[in-house]
Design a protein around this motif. Structure first.
Motif, PDB file in Angstrom:
ATOM      1  N   ALA A 166       0.813  -1.215   0.000  1.00 12.79           N
ATOM      2  CA  ALA A 166       0.000   0.000   0.000  1.00 12.79           C
ATOM      3  C   ALA A 166       0.844   1.262   0.000  1.00 12.79           C
ATOM      4  CB  ALA A 166      -0.930   0.007   1.215  1.00 12.79           C
ATOM      5  N   ALA A 180       1.485   6.552  -0.408  1.00 10.37           N
ATOM      6  CA  ALA A 180       0.648   5.641  -1.179  1.00 10.37           C
ATOM      7  C   ALA A 180       0.807   5.996  -2.659  1.00 10.37           C
ATOM      8  CB  ALA A 180      -0.806   5.777  -0.743  1.00 10.37           C
ATOM      9  N   ARG A 184      -2.208   9.101  -2.668  1.00 13.83           N
ATOM     10  CA  ARG A 184      -3.627   9.007  -2.343  1.00 13.83           C
ATOM     11  C   ARG A 184      -3.845   8.760  -0.855  1.00 13.83           C
ATOM     12  NH1 ARG A 184      -4.785   4.705  -7.206  1.00 13.83           N
ATOM     13  NH2 ARG A 184      -5.111   6.179  -8.918  1.00 13.83           N
ATOM     14  N   GLU A 188      -7.843   4.500  -0.567  1.00 18.15           N
ATOM     15  CA  GLU A 188      -7.775   4.268  -2.006  1.00 18.15           C
ATOM     16  C   GLU A 188      -6.654   3.304  -2.386  1.00 18.15           C
ATOM     17  OE1 GLU A 188      -8.793   8.128  -4.352  1.00 18.15           O
ATOM     18  OE2 GLU A 188      -7.683   8.760  -2.559  1.00 18.15           O
ATOM     19  N   THR A 189      -6.085   2.637  -1.404  1.00 17.85           N
ATOM     20  CA  THR A 189      -4.996   1.687  -1.633  1.00 17.85           C
ATOM     21  C   THR A 189      -5.435   0.294  -1.201  1.00 17.85           C
ATOM     22  OG1 THR A 189      -4.006   1.814   0.580  1.00 17.85           O
ATOM     23  CG2 THR A 189      -3.434   3.579  -0.998  1.00 17.85           C
ATOM     24  N   CYS A 191      -4.524  -1.123   1.326  1.00 23.02           N
ATOM     25  CA  CYS A 191      -4.323  -1.177   2.778  1.00 23.02           C
ATOM     26  C   CYS A 191      -5.509  -1.849   3.470  1.00 23.02           C
ATOM     27  CB  CYS A 191      -4.129   0.233   3.329  1.00 23.02           C
ATOM     28  SG  CYS A 191      -3.918   0.295   5.123  1.00 23.02           S
TER      29      CYS A 191
END
Length: 352
Positions: A166, A180, A184, A188-189, A191
């Motif tokens: 991430a 990220a 971001r 939005e990852t 993660c």
């Protein structure tokens, strides 16, 4: 694995071949200062605080990544090594906020620890400083990259332990930072908010939101416990102040999880002090519940189970065990079902 004989600070040390100078020194009881090194992660040799002298080599070497060799002579505390470590801390502090008095990491921050041990009151170098906005959009932890020392621990744990990828290093030179993709938000990852990056951060760049401004590190009582969420049985550390759990951490030397957690284990503890939580047994009489003692409640359960068994037989009763219980608790429950009640109607919540 063959053993190797080397000398560290005038002491003969026997260690297994293939390990690093840092590991051999630790085995011999010699502590080498470090920021980026964790023995459960791949070495990055990023901080250079763990440098030592090796006889026959012109330059200092990073002990966390340099393998031992037979008859090697290592010195960890010479004036040259001491000066190099002071220089490392000086450089890091030159671009680091001086808010230790209000930083959540104060008391467990490794940069603070080594600055204190080396007697550095303020950095010798002045110059440009980063001024990144604090990233706090996710509900679990804050990212203050002004405090980041680029040790790479969070990147390594995200790639090698959690396999999320991430975050990674972005930009180059002075503008290098952990971020990220495309800078971001974490939502939005990939993660999963396990919090393992927070647990390995040696400074205040990553911190839990839950415990902010509720207690300093030295005020917290550390209580090991078992995570209640699944059957893995991870060990968690409850950080308690004034009989209230203010955050959950972990210990790499405790438990089957060796310090790694999931999002529920690290951040899902708000139920402990929820006003909706039942704190006493309740017995239903008509349409109302009344508070009862444990003895009265258990007697009522036993009496009613016995009545059902007498009227309808033991197979009219079923038991549901849970992944949120320990193996021992589940064993006792199925033993109660099969031996005391006389039924094999035992099921498990994970199957439903």
């Amino acid at each position: 694995m063959s053993e190797i004989l080397l000398t560290i600070d005038g002491r003969e040390v026997t260690a297994e071949s293939g390990i690093t100078i840092f590991q051999a020194a630790k085995k011999a009881g010699i502590q080498v200062p470090h920021l980026c090194c964790r023995e459960d992660l791949s070495p990055t040799a990023a901080c250079r605080l763990c440098v030592v002298e090796v006889e026959g080599l012109r330059n200092l070497v990073a002990s966390c990544a340099y393998p031992i060799a037979n008859k090697m002579v290592v010195r960890t505390n010479t004036p040259r090594v001491y000066d190099a470590r002071r220089l490392v801390i000086d450089f890091l502090l030159s671009d680091h906020p001086s808010d230790c008095m209000t930083c959540e990491k104060s008391g467990s921050c490794k940069l603070e620890k080594y600055a204190y041990e080396l007697g550095i009151r303020q950095p010798r170098f002045q110059g440009e400083k980063h001024n990144y906005p604090v990233r706090a959009t996710n509900p679990f932890y804050e990212r203050d990259y002004n405090k980041c020392i680029l040790c790479g621990r969070c990147v390594t744990v995200c790639h090698e332990v959690q396999y999320c990828e991430a975050v990674d290093h972005s930009q180059r030179g002075f503008y290098t930072k952990v971020a990220a993709p495309f800078d971001r938000s974490m939502q939005e990852t990939p993660c999963v908010f396990c919090g393992n990056c927070v647990s390995v951060c040696p400074v205040g760049a990553l911190s839990e939101k839950a415990g902010r401004f509720q207690g300093r590190e030295w005020e917290l009582q550390k209580i090991p416990t078992i995570c209640p969420y699944c059957g893995v049985g991870c060990t968690l550390i409850l950080n308690v102040k004034n009989n209230k759990v203010i955050k959950v951490t972990s210990d790499k030397d405790l438990g089957v999880n060796r310090g790694w957690t999931c999002v529920k284990g690290r951040f899902g503890f708000d139920y402990i002090h929820s006003p909706d939580r039942l704190t006493n047994p309740l017995i239903k009489e008509g349409d109302q519940f009344r508070t009862a003692s444990w003895d009265e409640s258990l007697d009522a359960v036993a009496r009613r189970l016995k009545k059902v068994k007498e009227v309808h037989g033991p197979d009219a009763i079923g038991f549901l065990v849970s992944a949120k219980c320990t193996n021992e608790e589940n064993y006792v429950l199925q033993k109660l079902a099969r031996t005391a009640i006389g039924t094999n109607n035992v099921d498990h919540c994970a199957r439903l």
